[in-house]
Design a protein around this motif. Structure first.
Motif, mmCIF file in Angstrom:
data_model
loop_
_atom_site.group_PDB
_atom_site.id
_atom_site.type_symbol
_atom_site.label_atom_id
_atom_site.label_comp_id
_atom_site.label_asym_id
_atom_site.label_seq_id
_atom_site.Cartn_x
_atom_site.Cartn_y
_atom_site.Cartn_z
ATOM 1 N N ALA A 54 0.778 -0.818 0.244
ATOM 2 C CA ALA A 54 0.178 -0.169 -0.234
ATOM 3 C C ALA A 54 0.418 1.321 0.162
ATOM 4 O O ALA A 54 0.197 2.121 0.435
ATOM 5 N N ASP A 55 1.924 0.900 0.229
ATOM 6 C CA ASP A 55 2.969 2.070 -0.116
ATOM 7 C C ASP A 55 3.839 2.343 -1.792
ATOM 8 O O ASP A 55 4.382 2.075 -1.736
ATOM 9 N N PRO A 56 3.158 3.775 -1.908
ATOM 10 C CA PRO A 56 3.728 4.080 -3.222
ATOM 11 C C PRO A 56 4.842 4.616 -3.847
ATOM 12 O O PRO A 56 5.099 4.528 -4.470
ATOM 13 N N ALA A 57 5.347 4.426 -2.557
ATOM 14 C CA ALA A 57 7.155 4.977 -2.618
ATOM 15 C C ALA A 57 8.076 3.807 -2.652
ATOM 16 O O ALA A 57 8.997 3.449 -3.004
ATOM 17 N N VAL A 58 6.929 2.751 -2.706
ATOM 18 C CA VAL A 58 7.595 0.760 -3.414
ATOM 19 C C VAL A 58 7.567 0.481 -4.471
ATOM 20 O O VAL A 58 5.690 1.155 -4.238
ATOM 21 N N HIS A 59 7.951 0.725 -5.423
ATOM 22 C CA HIS A 59 7.466 0.036 -5.935
ATOM 23 C C HIS A 59 7.792 -1.495 -6.767
ATOM 24 O O HIS A 59 7.045 -1.740 -7.592
ATOM 25 N N GLN A 60 9.087 -1.899 -6.046
ATOM 26 C CA GLN A 60 9.054 -3.155 -6.447
ATOM 27 C C GLN A 60 10.209 -4.101 -5.079
ATOM 28 O O GLN A 60 10.348 -3.144 -4.306
ATOM 29 N N VAL A 61 9.596 -4.941 -4.888
ATOM 30 C CA VAL A 61 10.147 -5.781 -4.012
ATOM 31 C C VAL A 61 11.454 -6.657 -4.436
ATOM 32 O O VAL A 61 10.931 -7.840 -5.644
ATOM 33 N N LEU A 62 12.557 -7.085 -3.621
ATOM 34 C CA LEU A 62 13.791 -8.263 -4.396
ATOM 35 C C LEU A 62 13.980 -9.054 -3.042
ATOM 36 O O LEU A 62 13.929 -8.502 -1.955
ATOM 37 N N ILE A 63 13.866 -10.231 -3.332
ATOM 38 C CA ILE A 63 14.398 -11.074 -1.876
ATOM 39 C C ILE A 63 15.326 -11.710 -2.227
ATOM 40 O O ILE A 63 16.272 -11.861 -3.425
ATOM 41 N N ARG A 64 16.561 -12.182 -1.332
ATOM 42 C CA ARG A 64 18.468 -12.657 -1.896
ATOM 43 C C ARG A 64 18.349 -13.096 0.157
ATOM 44 O O ARG A 64 17.796 -12.719 1.391
ATOM 45 N N GLY A 65 19.162 -13.919 0.045
ATOM 46 C CA GLY A 65 20.041 -14.511 0.521
ATOM 47 C C GLY A 65 21.094 -14.568 1.436
ATOM 48 O O GLY A 65 22.059 -13.744 0.668
ATOM 49 N N ALA A 66 21.291 -14.107 2.507
ATOM 50 C CA ALA A 66 22.422 -13.115 2.994
ATOM 51 C C ALA A 66 23.810 -14.783 2.954
ATOM 52 O O ALA A 66 23.381 -15.730 3.284
ATOM 53 N N GLY A 67 25.377 -14.360 2.350
ATOM 54 C CA GLY A 67 26.259 -15.741 2.246
ATOM 55 C C GLY A 67 26.318 -16.216 0.734
ATOM 56 O O GLY A 67 25.359 -15.131 -0.188
ATOM 57 N N GLU A 68 27.347 -16.560 0.995
ATOM 58 C CA GLU A 68 27.945 -16.530 -0.513
ATOM 59 C C GLU A 68 27.118 -18.832 -0.841
ATOM 60 O O GLU A 68 26.795 -19.824 -2.154
#
Length: 359
Positions: A54-68
């Motif tokens: 619901a936040d107009p400042a957020v256009h997209q989301v990225l999810i990732r994992g820490a470490g290698e």
């Protein structure tokens, strides 16, 4: 700032949020545990996604994992083991919230990109493969390995695998085989291949540009996989009516990879194999992901009282002797009634009910 109710002090450290221009980045931050999901982590991610939608400042989301090592190796199965062994219901509460999160990701109103680099298994698939932009690399190893611990694919895994080309999904569900980038793309578990060395540049560009435009600039062609050439014997063997018949066809086929698949299957929990075959085939006939998640919730909750779940996790994770003793020990001894018990209704007040998407 995201405020999460009923969180312990460590929750803020196991999931990190930060702003990169137009993008909100979620980082799973348990690298020593291969970013395995806990209940507080699920709640924290879900609340953040709800707020950002619901936040107009957020256009997209990225999810990732820490470490290698990977995005996420799945749920914290040691905690599930302890809960099932004690006869408690904490796992059911965890799954309820986790499956709600999976459904939210699948219906998210903004681009949701997942970096499926390294190990992506079980709950990690649920966090990524339901997203709208799914990126794999040459290091990706994507799997639903639940039959090896006496469990059944969940987090919407039966829905995804039931919709893979031919019977590739059934093969992956029963064997628990981990696939690389090309095969993940073929099976519909991912959308784009990007070399791992380019992920930092790709992520940086997301601060100022839409993810679909950015990924198009970085996407490449992965090295060939294995499943495309194996489609003929996979589609033939896994079309058999029962797990026993599937194994017989695999052993009789003559292809070394088919024999290897049979041997892999025979090492898994016989009960979990038969329930998995039924779950994937039933998911193929369901109308929505939400329906599949509701079915999976029944199966998962009923699995808590199955001896194979505790035994499988003991052998693979707790004692690590890799020598599970399944009950019953053979496919022939698992009856139709044994399978149906996993699909039995939980009771009106315990069923998972999710808002249905527009059809």
């Amino acid at each position: 700032m995201i405020a999460v109710n009923a969180e312990d002090d460590t929750a803020a450290h196991t999931v990190l949020f930060h702003i990169e221009g137009r993008t909100r980045v979620v980082t799973l931050n348990r690298p020593k545990a291969l970013n395995a999901l806990t209940h507080p982590m699920v709640l924290r991610i879900d609340e953040a996604l709800a707020a950002w939608a619901a936040d107009p400042a957020v256009h997209q989301v990225l999810i990732r994992g820490a470490g290698e090592r990977g995005l996420c190796a799945g749920g914290d199965i040691r905690a599930i083991h302890d809960d099932a062994k004690a006869g408690n219901t904490a796992s059911a509460d965890f799954w309820r919230d986790e499956y709600r999160l999976n459904a939210r990701i699948a219906r998210y109103p903004k681009p949701y990109a997942a970096l499926m680099d390294g190990i992506v298994m079980g709950g990690g698939v649920g966090l990524s493969a339901h997203g709208s932009v799914r990126i794999v690399t040459e290091r990706s190893r994507v799997a639903m390995p639940e039959t090896g611990i006496g469990f059944v694919p969940d987090v919407g895994g039966t829905w995804l695998l039931a919709r893979a080309p031919g019977l590739l999904g059934t093969h992956l569900a029963l064997t628990g085989t981990a696939v690389g980038a090309a095969d993940a793309l073929l099976c519909g578990l991912a959308d784009h291949f990007v070399p791992a060395r380019l992920l930092p540049e790709l992520t940086a560009e997301l601060a100022t540009a839409p993810v679909h435009e950015v990924v198009a600039r970085y996407a490449a062609t992965p090295e060939p996989g294995h499943l495309s050439d194996r489609r003929p014997w996979i589609d033939h063997c896994y079309a058999a009516h029962t797990v026993e018949e599937i194994v017989d066809r695999l052993l009789d086929h003559g292809e070394p990879a088919a024999k290897e698949a049979a041997e892999t299957i025979l090492a898994k929990s016989p009960t979990a194999l038969k329930v998995t075959l039924a779950a994937v085939r039933r998911a193929a006939a369901l109308g929505t992901l939400e329906d599949a998640l509701a079915q999976e919730y029944r199966v998962s909750c009923n699995a808590l009282s199955s001896p194979d779940l505790v035994e499988g996790i003991r052998a693979q994770v707790v004692d690590k002797d890799r020598d599970p003793h399944w009950t019953p020990p053979t496919l022939a001894e698992v009856t139709g009634a044994d399978v149906e018990r996993f699909f039995a209704p939980l009771g009106e007040d315990r069923e998972l009910r999710l808002p249905q998407a527009q059809r």
